[in-house]
Enzyme design. Structure first.
Site, PDB file in Angstrom:
ATOM      1  N   ARG A  86       0.829  -1.214   0.000  1.00  0.00           N
ATOM      2  CA  ARG A  86       0.000   0.000   0.000  1.00  0.00           C
ATOM      3  C   ARG A  86       0.857   1.254   0.000  1.00  0.00           C
ATOM      4  NH1 ARG A  86      -2.575  -4.327   1.731  1.00  0.00           N
ATOM      5  NH2 ARG A  86      -4.849  -4.424   1.810  1.00  0.00           N
TER       6      ARG A  86
ATOM      7  N   GLY B 171      -1.356 -11.877  -4.834  1.00  0.00           N
ATOM      8  CA  GLY B 171      -2.771 -11.514  -4.956  1.00  0.00           C
ATOM      9  C   GLY B 171      -3.002 -10.042  -4.642  1.00  0.00           C
TER      10      GLY B 171
ATOM     11  N   SER C  43     -12.545  -9.443   3.016  1.00  0.00           N
ATOM     12  CA  SER C  43     -11.317  -9.450   2.224  1.00  0.00           C
ATOM     13  C   SER C  43     -10.777  -8.038   2.075  1.00  0.00           C
ATOM     14  CB  SER C  43     -11.571 -10.039   0.831  1.00  0.00           C
ATOM     15  OG  SER C  43     -10.480  -9.717  -0.025  1.00  0.00           O
TER      16      SER C  43
ATOM     17  N   GLN D  81      -8.197  -7.290   0.343  1.00  0.00           N
ATOM     18  CA  GLN D  81      -7.782  -7.068  -1.046  1.00  0.00           C
ATOM     19  C   GLN D  81      -8.950  -6.551  -1.874  1.00  0.00           C
ATOM     20  OE1 GLN D  81      -5.959 -10.713  -2.417  1.00  0.00           O
ATOM     21  NE2 GLN D  81      -4.174 -10.426  -1.103  1.00  0.00           N
TER      22      GLN D  81
ATOM     23  N   ASP E 130      -3.712 -15.346   7.707  1.00  0.00           N
ATOM     24  CA  ASP E 130      -2.438 -15.835   7.159  1.00  0.00           C
ATOM     25  C   ASP E 130      -1.628 -16.635   8.185  1.00  0.00           C
ATOM     26  OD1 ASP E 130      -3.015 -14.663   4.733  1.00  0.00           O
ATOM     27  OD2 ASP E 130      -1.950 -12.805   5.187  1.00  0.00           O
TER      28      ASP E 130
ATOM     29  N   LYS F  52      -5.978 -19.456  -1.179  1.00  0.00           N
ATOM     30  CA  LYS F  52      -4.750 -18.670  -0.981  1.00  0.00           C
ATOM     31  C   LYS F  52      -3.680 -19.193  -1.958  1.00  0.00           C
ATOM     32  CE  LYS F  52      -6.316 -15.968   2.240  1.00  0.00           C
ATOM     33  NZ  LYS F  52      -6.532 -14.557   1.946  1.00  0.00           N
TER      34      LYS F  52
HETATM   35  C1  S3P Z   1      -3.970  -9.134   2.203  1.00  0.00           C
HETATM   36  C2  S3P Z   1      -5.212  -9.566   2.555  1.00  0.00           C
HETATM   37  C3  S3P Z   1      -5.534 -10.976   2.845  1.00  0.00           C
HETATM   38  C4  S3P Z   1      -4.277 -11.777   3.149  1.00  0.00           C
HETATM   39  C5  S3P Z   1      -3.187 -11.504   2.153  1.00  0.00           C
HETATM   40  C6  S3P Z   1      -2.820 -10.037   2.140  1.00  0.00           C
HETATM   41  C7  S3P Z   1      -3.785  -7.707   1.892  1.00  0.00           C
HETATM   42  O1  S3P Z   1      -6.174 -11.527   1.717  1.00  0.00           O
HETATM   43  O2  S3P Z   1      -4.576 -13.141   3.173  1.00  0.00           O
HETATM   44  O3  S3P Z   1      -2.021 -12.254   2.476  1.00  0.00           O
HETATM   45  O4  S3P Z   1      -2.632  -7.230   1.822  1.00  0.00           O
HETATM   46  O5  S3P Z   1      -4.787  -7.023   1.698  1.00  0.00           O
HETATM   47  P1  S3P Z   1      -7.754 -11.348   1.441  1.00  0.00           P
HETATM   48  O6  S3P Z   1      -8.032  -9.926   1.341  1.00  0.00           O
HETATM   49  O7  S3P Z   1      -8.006 -12.047   0.153  1.00  0.00           O
HETATM   50  O8  S3P Z   1      -8.428 -12.012   2.588  1.00  0.00           O
END
Ligand code: S3P
Length: 429
Positions: free
Chosen positions: A26, A94, A167, A169, A316, A343
């Protein structure tokens, strides 16, 4: 690469975990669209965060590293990104792919985002559908559900969206899109996920409000202010040492400068519920994030139930927790964690399968697992499934198991913790 880990006689010392992966992504992305220069210290140099830096470079953002772990980001302003000349490769990350998809959906140019085989098998409908509802033109493989994603960026309109699963993300991708959309975007989650994007954006002057009714994002009317910050240590990296020290009979580990944001600190709560002796000391703030030193001692552990709103706060850390649970008395039940199946690997299946090789008694549930503890672990060959968190959890299992454990695919740790194997040698005394 194979790494052999022997039963540790004692675990002692001080470890400074690497910078937080989520915050590092970020810090690079948000400062890239701010106007002006920002310095980010303790940036995590794992492969995932470097993928983000490379993608931003391809979009015309100058990012240079001037001392190890310190980055200077030359923010191009909210309209300063440029079309990349090639496909953007998020590799295993991801967070890179999903956050950039939200941002690029709103830019007036074409982008293609892809990743490695693991990332190309992960679900993207969760961002593609709401972004399309905002007016984005996105196409993706497997009927819009898997990368690569082809994005013809353009004008968006705000939406009200309830995320089917918590989530960060997805929330962050839609927040980024919402900053560029016409009208307000309102995002609701079934349980709170990590809030680093919100904290950072608020500190940069973005019109976003997090409250009872969800997260409200208004369109940007000016440029974001660059944000200098020191990235806290990654609690998801510290978790491996917390899990090891709590379960080892002769341990005292001090983890310094660890981020303890309440949306991430579920591991402390879960280990304490198992009876672990954990002190959180020297609480302070680095920029917009709380930080502390964490001291973990050998503890008599018992099984617990990990479920509900606790899950997104430690999502995680579940492979590491599963290892600790093998050494606890009684049963540990983990449920409501179906997200683990999508994941970097199917972490329910892979964790259960690999820990069974070390003698663990684990039963898979569709959304979690039941771990029958107390039987101890014995060293054996096992494999990471190319998943960084599994490679490190198995190394921890190796420290706690009798004899020798060989972890195949040990190099996967470089995704989020490049110094992991060096720190392991340091802790094992
Ligand atoms: C993350 C959010 C999580 C986490 C990933 C990092 C992030 O995933 O598992 O390792 O940096 O926003 P999700 O948002 O898919 O749950």
């Amino acid at each position: 690469m194979n790494r052999t880990v022997r039963a540790a006689r004692r675990l002692r010392g001080t470890i400074e975990p690497p910078g937080d992966k989520s915050i590092s992504h970020r810090a690079a992305i948000l400062n890239a669209i701010a106007l002006g220069e920002a310095v980010v210290e303790n940036f995590q140099t794992g492969a995932d965060c470097l993928a983000t830096v490379r993608c931003l470079g391809a979009l015309g953002v100058r990012i240079e590293s001037f001392t190890p772990g310190a980055l200077r980001v030359q923010g191009v302003g909210r309209s300063g990104l440029r079309e990349a000349a090639a496909v953007l490769n998020a590799a295993n990350s991801g967070t890179t792919l999903r956050l950039l998809a939200g941002l690029l959906a709103a830019q007036p140019f074409f982008s293609v985002l892809t990743g490695d085989a693991s990332l190309r098998s992960r679900p993207m409908g969760r961002i593609v559908e709401p972004l399309q509802a905002m007016g984005a033109r996105i196409q993706a493989r497997a009927a819009g559900t898997r990368p690569p994603l082809a994005i013809e960026g353009g004008r968006l309109r705000g939406i009200r969206h309830r995320l089917p699963v918590a989530s960060a993300q997805v929330k962050s991708a839609l927040t980024l899109a919402g900053l560029y959309a016409e009208g307000e975007t309102v995002l609701e989650e079934p349980a709170p996920s990590r809030d680093h994007t919100e904290r950072m954006l608020q500190a940069m002057g973005a019109p976003i409000v997090a409250g009872e009714g969800g997260l409200r994002v208004s369109p940007l009317t000016g440029d974001l202010a660059p944000l200098n910050l020191r990235v806290p240590g990654d609690i998801s990296a510290a978790a491996f040492w917390m899990a090891a020290a709590a379960a080892h009979p002769d341990a005292e580990l001090r983890l310094t400068g660890v981020g303890v944001n309440p949306s991430r600190s579920g591991i402390i709560d879960a280990l304490r519920a198992m009876g672990a002796c954990i002190a959180v000391e020297q609480e302070r703030t680095w920029g917009c994030e709380p930080v502390a030193d964490i001291v973990v001692h050998s503890s008599r552990l018992r099984g617990t139930v990990i479920e509900g709103a606790l899950i997104p706060r430690l999502i995680d850390e579940i492979p590491a927790l599963a290892v600790t649970a093998c050494l606890a008395e009684g049963e540990t039940v983990i449920r409501d964690a179906g997200e683990l199946r999508v994941k970097e690997s199917d972490r329910i299946r892979a964790t259960a399968r690999e820990l069974r090789r070390l003698g663990a008694r684990i039963q898979e549930l569709p959304d979690g697992m039941v771990i029958h503890g107390g039987g101890g672990l014995r060293g054996a060959p096992c494999g990471s499934h190319g998943d960084h968190r599994l490679a490190m959890a198995l190394a921890v299992a190796g420290l706690l198991a009798a004899g020798e454990t060989t972890v195949r695919g040990a190099q996967a740790a470089v995704i989020s913790y490049p110094g992991f194997w060096v720190d392991l040698d340091r802790a094992e005394m």
